[in-house]
Design a protein around this motif. Structure first.
Motif, short mmCIF file in Angstrom:
data_model
loop_
_atom_site.label_atom_id
_atom_site.label_comp_id
_atom_site.label_asym_id
_atom_site.label_seq_id
_atom_site.Cartn_x
_atom_site.Cartn_y
_atom_site.Cartn_z
N PRO A 12 0.93 -1.22 -0.01
CA PRO A 12 0.05 -0.18 0.06
C PRO A 12 0.84 1.14 -0.02
N LEU A 13 0.55 2.16 -0.81
CA LEU A 13 1.16 3.50 -1.11
C LEU A 13 0.16 4.59 -1.10
N LYS A 14 0.75 5.69 -0.40
CA LYS A 14 -0.30 6.92 -0.37
C LYS A 14 -0.16 7.35 -1.85
N PRO A 15 -1.28 8.12 -2.34
CA PRO A 15 -1.12 8.90 -3.84
C PRO A 15 0.18 9.53 -4.26
N MET A 16 0.55 10.35 -3.27
CA MET A 16 1.65 10.83 -3.63
C MET A 16 3.15 10.02 -3.71
N GLU A 17 3.00 9.05 -2.74
CA GLU A 17 4.39 8.05 -2.89
C GLU A 17 4.00 7.23 -4.07
N PHE A 18 3.07 6.84 -4.41
CA PHE A 18 2.80 6.20 -6.00
C PHE A 18 3.34 7.10 -7.11
N ASP A 28 12.05 14.80 0.07
CA ASP A 28 13.01 13.98 1.25
C ASP A 28 11.95 13.26 2.07
N VAL A 29 10.98 13.70 2.74
CA VAL A 29 10.23 12.83 3.67
C VAL A 29 9.59 11.67 2.77
N HIS A 30 8.89 11.84 1.31
CA HIS A 30 8.27 10.81 0.86
C HIS A 30 9.24 9.75 0.32
N ILE A 31 10.57 10.33 -0.28
CA ILE A 31 11.60 9.47 -0.43
C ILE A 31 11.81 8.62 0.61
N GLY A 32 11.84 8.98 1.97
CA GLY A 32 12.26 8.01 2.90
C GLY A 32 11.28 7.04 3.13
N GLN A 33 10.09 7.39 2.78
CA GLN A 33 8.63 6.36 3.25
C GLN A 33 9.01 5.31 1.88
N LEU A 34 9.18 5.78 0.52
CA LEU A 34 9.45 4.73 -0.31
C LEU A 34 10.54 3.88 -0.04
N ARG A 35 11.78 4.12 0.43
CA ARG A 35 12.73 3.30 0.89
C ARG A 35 12.25 2.39 1.87
N LYS A 36 11.65 2.77 2.94
CA LYS A 36 11.22 1.98 4.08
C LYS A 36 10.23 0.96 3.60
N LYS A 37 9.11 1.48 2.85
CA LYS A 37 8.18 0.50 2.50
C LYS A 37 8.47 -0.68 1.37
N ILE A 40 17.24 13.26 -10.87
CA ILE A 40 16.16 14.39 -11.02
C ILE A 40 16.32 15.43 -9.86
N SER A 41 16.12 16.52 -9.78
CA SER A 41 16.34 17.46 -8.71
C SER A 41 15.25 17.45 -7.91
N ARG A 42 15.22 17.98 -6.46
CA ARG A 42 14.10 18.07 -5.66
C ARG A 42 13.05 18.88 -6.29
N GLU A 43 13.56 20.00 -6.87
CA GLU A 43 12.61 21.15 -7.46
C GLU A 43 11.85 20.48 -8.65
N SER A 44 12.52 19.70 -9.45
CA SER A 44 11.82 19.04 -10.54
C SER A 44 10.76 18.04 -10.14
N LEU A 45 11.07 17.32 -9.10
CA LEU A 45 10.21 16.36 -8.41
C LEU A 45 9.02 16.97 -7.89
N LEU A 46 9.19 18.07 -7.29
CA LEU A 46 8.09 18.91 -6.74
C LEU A 46 7.28 19.35 -7.96
N ARG A 47 7.81 19.84 -8.91
CA ARG A 47 6.95 20.20 -9.95
C ARG A 47 6.06 18.92 -10.80
N MET A 48 6.95 18.04 -10.87
CA MET A 48 6.32 16.90 -11.46
C MET A 48 5.06 16.04 -10.87
N VAL A 49 5.46 15.97 -9.41
CA VAL A 49 4.65 15.21 -8.56
C VAL A 49 3.38 15.96 -7.80
N TRP A 50 4.08 17.03 -7.42
CA TRP A 50 3.19 17.90 -6.58
C TRP A 50 2.47 19.15 -7.40
N GLY A 51 3.01 19.26 -8.60
CA GLY A 51 2.34 20.30 -9.55
C GLY A 51 3.03 21.58 -9.32
#
Length: 217
Positions: free
Chosen positions: A147-153, A189-198, A167-178
Motif C-alpha cells: 500500500p502506498l499513499k497517492p503522492m508516494e505512488f 525527502d520525507v516521501h523518499i524516506g517512506q518509499l525506501r522503507k516500504k 532528478i532534482s528536488r525542485e523538478s520532483l516537486l513540479r512533476m509530482v505535486w504540481g
C-alpha cells in the motif's frame, strides 16, 4: 517501445537516444529526412517520432505528413524558435514543439504525456522486484501488493519512468505535486524516506549530493 529520431546533428541524436534507452525505450536514428521516409515505407512500427525541422533531403514539416500518415504521433525538436515556425509545426499536427537546447528530463516527461494521450504508454513497469501498474495504481513487490499513499505512488512512478536519471528536488516537486505547489523540498525527502522503507529501496534510490535523487536497478 520504439521511438524514431530524425536529427542531422549526430551528437544530439546520440544524446537523445542514450537517455531514451536508459528510460527503457528502443530508438532508431536517421540523419536525413529522405532516408527516414524511405525507411518508413518498409518499417513504420514506432510509438512516437522526434523530428528536427531543418533536415537534409526532406524537411521536418514534410516528414511530419509522412509520419502522421502511418499514425505515428510526433514531437518537433528544433533550434527554430520563432513564433511562426512553432505555429506552423503545431498547426501541421505535431503534438509538441520543443526548442533546443532543452532539458532531457523535460523531453522525457513530454514524451510520456504524448504516449498517454494516444494510449501508447506502458500500463505496467517491472523494475527490481516491483511491478508498478499505472491503470490499477498499485505496486507489488515479489507479487505482494504494498500500500502506498497517492503522492508516494506518483513519486515512485516518476523515478521508475526515469530510472538511472538524476532528478532534482525542485523538478520532483513540479512533476509530482504540481507547478502551483507551495512548500519546501523537504517534502520530497520525507516521501523518499517512506518509499525506501516500504519498498526496501534504500540501496536503489540514491541521494545525489546538492541535487536530488536517482532510482537505480
Amino acid at each position: 517501445m520504439r521511438i524514431l529520431i530524425v536529427e542531422d546533428e549526430t551528437a544530439i541524436a546520440r544524446m537523445i537516444a542514450m537517455n531514451l534507452e536508459a528510460a527503457n525505450y528502443e530508438t532508431t536514428i536517421f540523419g536525413d529526412g529522405l532516408e527516414a521516409v524511405e525507411a518508413l515505407e518498409q518499417d513504420h512500427d514506432y510509438r512516437l517520432a522526434l523530428l528536427d525541422v531543418m533536415l537534409p533531403g526532406v524537411d521536418g514539416f514534410a516528414l511530419l505528413k509522412v509520419v502522421k500518415g502511418y499514425g505515428i504521433p510526433a514531437i518537433f525538436l528544433t533550434a527554430k524558435d520563432d513564433l511562426l515556425s512553432k505555429i506552423q509545426g503545431l498547426k501541421s499536427g505535431a503534438e509538441d514543439y520543443i526548442v533546443k537546447p532543452f532539458e532531457v528530463l523535460e523531453l522525457l516527461v513530454r514524451i510520456e504525456k504524448v504516449l498517454e494521450r494516444f494510449g501508447k504508454s506502458k500500463d505496467v513497469i517491472h523494475i527490481l522486484d516491483m511491478e508498478i501498474n499505472f491503470s490499477e495504481h498499485t505496486v507489488r513487490r515479489n507479487g505482494e501488493e504494498v500500500p502506498l499513499k497517492p503522492m508516494e505512488f506518483n513519486l515512485l512512478s516518476v523515478l521508475a519512468k526515469n530510472k538511472n536519471i538524476a532528478i532534482s528536488r525542485e523538478s520532483l516537486l513540479r512533476m509530482v505535486w504540481g507547478v502551483d505547489y507551495v512548500g519546501e523540498t523537504r517534502t520530497v525527502d520525507v516521501h523518499i524516506g517512506q518509499l525506501r522503507k516500504k519498498l526496501g529501496l534504500s540501496q536503489h534510490i540514491k541521494t545525489i549530493s546538492k541535487l536530488g535523487y536517482r532510482l537505480e536497478e
